[in-house]
Design a protein around this motif. Structure first.
Motif, PDB file in Angstrom:
ATOM      1  N   SER A  38      99.236 110.242  90.308  1.00 53.62           N
ATOM      2  CA  SER A  38      98.837 111.312  89.397  1.00 53.62           C
ATOM      3  C   SER A  38      99.899 111.648  88.362  1.00 53.62           C
ATOM      4  O   SER A  38      99.582 112.170  87.295  1.00 53.62           O
ATOM      5  CB  SER A  38      98.475 112.572  90.183  1.00 53.62           C
ATOM      6  N   ALA A  39     101.157 111.332  88.655  1.00 51.82           N
ATOM      7  CA  ALA A  39     102.246 111.678  87.744  1.00 51.82           C
ATOM      8  C   ALA A  39     102.084 111.042  86.374  1.00 51.82           C
ATOM      9  O   ALA A  39     102.453 111.631  85.361  1.00 51.82           O
ATOM     10  CB  ALA A  39     103.587 111.289  88.368  1.00 51.82           C
ATOM     11  N   THR A  40     101.530 109.851  86.300  1.00 48.47           N
ATOM     12  CA  THR A  40     101.388 109.151  85.017  1.00 48.47           C
ATOM     13  C   THR A  40      99.930 108.920  84.620  1.00 48.47           C
ATOM     14  O   THR A  40      99.664 108.281  83.610  1.00 48.47           O
ATOM     15  CB  THR A  40     102.094 107.781  85.077  1.00 48.47           C
ATOM     16  N   LEU A  41      99.028 109.452  85.393  1.00 44.57           N
ATOM     17  CA  LEU A  41      97.609 109.182  85.174  1.00 44.57           C
ATOM     18  C   LEU A  41      97.133 109.574  83.777  1.00 44.57           C
ATOM     19  O   LEU A  41      96.490 108.774  83.086  1.00 44.57           O
ATOM     20  CB  LEU A  41      96.778 109.895  86.244  1.00 44.57           C
ATOM     21  N   ALA A  42      97.452 110.773  83.323  1.00 46.49           N
ATOM     22  CA  ALA A  42      96.953 111.249  82.028  1.00 46.49           C
ATOM     23  C   ALA A  42      97.453 110.377  80.876  1.00 46.49           C
ATOM     24  O   ALA A  42      96.673 109.991  79.997  1.00 46.49           O
ATOM     25  CB  ALA A  42      97.353 112.703  81.809  1.00 46.49           C
ATOM     26  N   SER A  43      98.736 110.041  80.880  1.00 44.23           N
ATOM     27  CA  SER A  43      99.259 109.221  79.779  1.00 44.23           C
ATOM     28  C   SER A  43      98.724 107.785  79.851  1.00 44.23           C
ATOM     29  O   SER A  43      98.470 107.166  78.820  1.00 44.23           O
ATOM     30  CB  SER A  43     100.788 109.233  79.760  1.00 44.23           C
ATOM     31  N   ASP A  44      98.535 107.267  81.067  1.00 41.29           N
ATOM     32  CA  ASP A  44      97.961 105.921  81.204  1.00 41.29           C
ATOM     33  C   ASP A  44      96.525 105.878  80.698  1.00 41.29           C
ATOM     34  O   ASP A  44      96.120 104.938  80.019  1.00 41.29           O
ATOM     35  CB  ASP A  44      98.000 105.450  82.661  1.00 41.29           C
ATOM     36  N   ILE A  45      95.763 106.919  81.011  1.00 48.53           N
ATOM     37  CA  ILE A  45      94.365 106.973  80.571  1.00 48.53           C
ATOM     38  C   ILE A  45      94.295 107.092  79.048  1.00 48.53           C
ATOM     39  O   ILE A  45      93.465 106.444  78.406  1.00 48.53           O
ATOM     40  CB  ILE A  45      93.624 108.138  81.251  1.00 48.53           C
ATOM     41  N   GLU A  46      95.188 107.878  78.463  1.00 46.11           N
ATOM     42  CA  GLU A  46      95.224 107.995  76.999  1.00 46.11           C
ATOM     43  C   GLU A  46      95.534 106.633  76.377  1.00 46.11           C
ATOM     44  O   GLU A  46      94.909 106.224  75.398  1.00 46.11           O
ATOM     45  CB  GLU A  46      96.275 109.015  76.564  1.00 46.11           C
ATOM     46  N   LEU A  47      96.479 105.926  76.958  1.00 47.39           N
ATOM     47  CA  LEU A  47      96.853 104.605  76.466  1.00 47.39           C
ATOM     48  C   LEU A  47      95.692 103.628  76.561  1.00 47.39           C
ATOM     49  O   LEU A  47      95.348 102.952  75.581  1.00 47.39           O
ATOM     50  CB  LEU A  47      98.045 104.087  77.278  1.00 47.39           C
ATOM     51  N   LEU A  48      95.062 103.547  77.722  1.00 49.81           N
ATOM     52  CA  LEU A  48      93.944 102.620  77.906  1.00 49.81           C
ATOM     53  C   LEU A  48      92.740 103.021  77.068  1.00 49.81           C
ATOM     54  O   LEU A  48      92.028 102.162  76.545  1.00 49.81           O
ATOM     55  CB  LEU A  48      93.580 102.533  79.389  1.00 49.81           C
ATOM     56  N   SER A  49      92.541 104.304  76.911  1.00 46.58           N
ATOM     57  CA  SER A  49      91.447 104.800  76.071  1.00 46.58           C
ATOM     58  C   SER A  49      91.650 104.364  74.617  1.00 46.58           C
ATOM     59  O   SER A  49      90.694 104.007  73.929  1.00 46.58           O
ATOM     60  CB  SER A  49      91.372 106.322  76.169  1.00 46.58           C
ATOM     61  N   ALA A  50      92.894 104.368  74.174  1.00 43.88           N
ATOM     62  CA  ALA A  50      93.183 103.961  72.796  1.00 43.88           C
ATOM     63  C   ALA A  50      92.825 102.493  72.572  1.00 43.88           C
ATOM     64  O   ALA A  50      92.457 102.105  71.462  1.00 43.88           O
ATOM     65  CB  ALA A  50      94.654 104.198  72.472  1.00 43.88           C
ATOM     66  N   LEU A  51      92.896 101.686  73.604  1.00 46.24           N
ATOM     67  CA  LEU A  51      92.564 100.265  73.473  1.00 46.24           C
ATOM     68  C   LEU A  51      91.098  99.964  73.765  1.00 46.24           C
ATOM     69  O   LEU A  51      90.668  98.827  73.607  1.00 46.24           O
ATOM     70  CB  LEU A  51      93.435  99.435  74.429  1.00 46.24           C
ATOM     71  N   SER A  52      90.334 100.951  74.171  1.00 45.98           N
ATOM     72  CA  SER A  52      88.975 100.712  74.648  1.00 45.98           C
ATOM     73  C   SER A  52      87.921 100.632  73.540  1.00 45.98           C
ATOM     74  O   SER A  52      86.740 100.605  73.812  1.00 45.98           O
ATOM     75  CB  SER A  52      88.576 101.790  75.659  1.00 45.98           C
ATOM     76  N   ASN A  53      88.356 100.583  72.319  1.00 41.65           N
ATOM     77  CA  ASN A  53      87.460 100.503  71.172  1.00 41.65           C
ATOM     78  C   ASN A  53      87.722  99.185  70.439  1.00 41.65           C
ATOM     79  O   ASN A  53      88.876  98.789  70.274  1.00 41.65           O
ATOM     80  CB  ASN A  53      87.749 101.720  70.276  1.00 41.65           C
ATOM     81  N   ASP A  54      86.672  98.502  70.023  1.00 43.55           N
ATOM     82  CA  ASP A  54      86.815  97.190  69.361  1.00 43.55           C
ATOM     83  C   ASP A  54      87.770  97.240  68.172  1.00 43.55           C
ATOM     84  O   ASP A  54      88.643  96.377  68.025  1.00 43.55           O
ATOM     85  CB  ASP A  54      85.463  96.675  68.866  1.00 43.55           C
ATOM     86  N   THR A  55      87.601  98.237  67.324  1.00 44.50           N
ATOM     87  CA  THR A  55      88.414  98.339  66.114  1.00 44.50           C
ATOM     88  C   THR A  55      89.880  98.547  66.464  1.00 44.50           C
ATOM     89  O   THR A  55      90.765  97.859  65.930  1.00 44.50           O
ATOM     90  CB  THR A  55      87.914  99.490  65.212  1.00 44.50           C
ATOM     91  N   ARG A  56      90.153  99.487  67.366  1.00 46.62           N
ATOM     92  CA  ARG A  56      91.542  99.771  67.730  1.00 46.62           C
ATOM     93  C   ARG A  56      92.190  98.579  68.427  1.00 46.62           C
ATOM     94  O   ARG A  56      93.338  98.224  68.135  1.00 46.62           O
ATOM     95  CB  ARG A  56      91.616 101.028  68.598  1.00 46.62           C
ATOM     96  N   TYR A  57      91.454  97.943  69.319  1.00 45.65           N
ATOM     97  CA  TYR A  57      92.007  96.782  70.020  1.00 45.65           C
ATOM     98  C   TYR A  57      92.294  95.649  69.037  1.00 45.65           C
ATOM     99  O   TYR A  57      93.334  94.998  69.102  1.00 45.65           O
ATOM    100  CB  TYR A  57      91.061  96.327  71.131  1.00 45.65           C
TER     101      TYR A  57
END
Length: 131
Positions: A38-57
């Motif tokens: 849980s210590a890094t969950l929020a920042s990891d999810i933000e990071l992966l979320s940023a890559l989860s879009n075709d354009t951003r990736y």
């Protein structure tokens, strides 16, 4: 506690029996594991979320492949989205720490961060791993 009854049954199956101390010890171990994750969950999810879009990736992949910085204007011919969508994608990737930007005269240029490079190398390397 009803939520631990299933865990108690599991531990009984695994160990042959399950005392209250066994259950408490395992719950403590699991809670420690949860705290670590849980210590890094929020920042990891933000990071992966940023890559989860075709354009951003694709932007991150293009910057990585270019091996140099690219001007914001160089993305438009390569992406089938509006200028505002490109701008929004670049902002989200910057906020997530995957790209960094700098001004070069009147132009804004972008490049990948070391973290983005590490992620892309990991993704590329995972393609050869058998399931």
């Amino acid at each position: 506690m009803a939520t631990n009854e299933r865990l108690r049954r599991y531990l009984s199956d695994e160990m042959g029996s399950c005392r209250d101390d066994d259950l408490e010890q395992r719950v403590n171990e699991l809670e420690t594991l949860d705290e670590d994750v849980s210590a890094t969950l929020a920042s990891d999810i933000e990071l992966l979320s940023a890559l989860s879009n075709d354009t951003r990736y694709k932007i991150v992949r293009l910057l990585h492949a270019a091996d140099s910085d690219l001007c914001v204007c160089e993305f438009a011919p390569l992406l089938d989205v509006s200028d505002s969508a490109i701008s929004h994608a670049l902002s989200k990737l910057t906020d997530a720490g995957l790209i960094k930007r700098h001004k070069d005269g009147k132009w804004r240029k972008y490049e990948t961060t070391k973290r983005a490079t590490a992620l892309l190398v990991a993704i590329d390397g995972s393609r050869s791993v058998e399931q």
